[in-house]
Write a protein that holds these residues in place. Structure first.
Motif, PDB file in Angstrom:
ATOM      1  N   LEU A   1       0.841  -1.203   0.000  1.00  0.00           N
ATOM      2  CA  LEU A   1       0.000   0.000   0.000  1.00  0.00           C
ATOM      3  C   LEU A   1       0.870   1.245   0.000  1.00  0.00           C
ATOM      4  O   LEU A   1       0.559   2.224  -0.697  1.00  0.00           O
ATOM      5  N   LYS A   2       1.962   1.210   0.735  1.00  0.00           N
ATOM      6  CA  LYS A   2       2.884   2.354   0.774  1.00  0.00           C
ATOM      7  C   LYS A   2       3.409   2.649  -0.620  1.00  0.00           C
ATOM      8  O   LYS A   2       3.458   3.802  -1.055  1.00  0.00           O
ATOM      9  N   VAL A   3       3.791   1.599  -1.346  1.00  0.00           N
ATOM     10  CA  VAL A   3       4.312   1.762  -2.706  1.00  0.00           C
ATOM     11  C   VAL A   3       3.220   2.258  -3.654  1.00  0.00           C
ATOM     12  O   VAL A   3       3.444   3.152  -4.477  1.00  0.00           O
ATOM     13  N   GLU A   4       2.023   1.691  -3.532  1.00  0.00           N
ATOM     14  CA  GLU A   4       0.911   2.061  -4.425  1.00  0.00           C
ATOM     15  C   GLU A   4       0.502   3.513  -4.264  1.00  0.00           C
ATOM     16  O   GLU A   4       0.058   4.155  -5.220  1.00  0.00           O
ATOM     17  N   GLN A   5       0.643   4.049  -3.076  1.00  0.00           N
ATOM     18  CA  GLN A   5       0.196   5.419  -2.812  1.00  0.00           C
ATOM     19  C   GLN A   5       1.173   6.471  -3.328  1.00  0.00           C
ATOM     20  O   GLN A   5       0.853   7.659  -3.332  1.00  0.00           O
ATOM     21  N   MET A   6       2.347   6.052  -3.776  1.00  0.00           N
ATOM     22  CA  MET A   6       3.333   6.990  -4.309  1.00  0.00           C
ATOM     23  C   MET A   6       3.321   6.952  -5.833  1.00  0.00           C
ATOM     24  O   MET A   6       3.346   5.869  -6.424  1.00  0.00           O
ATOM     25  N   ALA A   7       3.286   8.118  -6.448  1.00  0.00           N
ATOM     26  CA  ALA A   7       3.321   8.177  -7.909  1.00  0.00           C
ATOM     27  C   ALA A   7       4.659   7.691  -8.440  1.00  0.00           C
ATOM     28  O   ALA A   7       4.763   7.138  -9.534  1.00  0.00           O
TER      29      ALA A   7
END
Length: 202
Positions: free
Chosen positions: A36-42
């Motif tokens: 989720l941390k990775v997905e939330q970053m463009a």
């Protein structure tokens, strides 16, 4: 006494099974938080130190979607998500190959180093102390490595260390920085390497 000899091992087995289940649930929770941390970053940038054969080599990479740019020592890797261009100044060559979209190896395809781990690996928490969680991951399908140790900051789901194991060898990658980045990903430019040999495996 015979009853006790039967009950004690049975209870021990049940307790171990319960602990294993809780460990698996905890590792799944941590891996989902990381994804989720990775997905939330463009886009994001990672700085790391590669420990291999008694040497330490500094590296970094940036990811946006399926594209990435990596630098390890003097070597650079460019990828648009389909092709991978590895420029090695020491060998004076550029190796071109297709991207393996299934690879989770941080050096081969960093776009998937921290995604789909819950789905593609069996996993468990080996220890959790001083704010760090140590997980063991084993690939469910054929892979270039047999096991990965992943150390995470348990509060922020930030990766701190990865240890890849294969054929009795270990590759340690210490992650010194993991942060969001909007910097553009440079594309491979063959004019930068006019006298390099091009080796195309596509």
């Amino acid at each position: 006494m015979k009853i006790l000899r039967f009950i004690f091992p049975t209870m021990l087995t049940l307790l171990m099974a319960t602990w294993s289940l809780r460990a698996d649930e905890r590792s799944a929770e941590l891996l989902r938080a990381l994804e989720l941390k990775v997905e939330q970053m463009a886009g994001y940038e990672v700085h790391f130190t590669l420990h291999i054969e008694g040497r330490e080599i500094a590296g970094r990479y940036r990811v946006q979607g399926e594209s990435y740019h990596m630098q390890v020592g003097d070597a650079e890797v460019f990828s648009d998500g389909e092709a991978r261009y590895e420029a090695d100044p020491e060998k004076r060559e550029v190796v071109i190959d297709v991207v393996d979209p299934r690879s989770h190896n941080i050096l081969q395809n960093p776009t998937r180093a921290f995604t789909f781990l819950d789905q593609d690996f069996s996993h468990e928490v080996r220890s959790e102390a001083a704010g760090l969680a140590t997980l063991t991951l084993r690939p469910k399908n054929r892979s270039s490595f047999s096991e990965v140790t992943l150390v995470l900051d348990a509060a922020t789901a930030t990766p701190r260390l990865m240890i890849y194991r294969a054929d009795g060898q270990e590759l340690h990658i210490s992650i010194t920085s993991f942060a969001e980045s909007s910097a553009p990903i440079p594309a491979f430019d063959p004019t930068r390497y006019p006298d390099f040999e091009l080796i195309d495996f596509r």
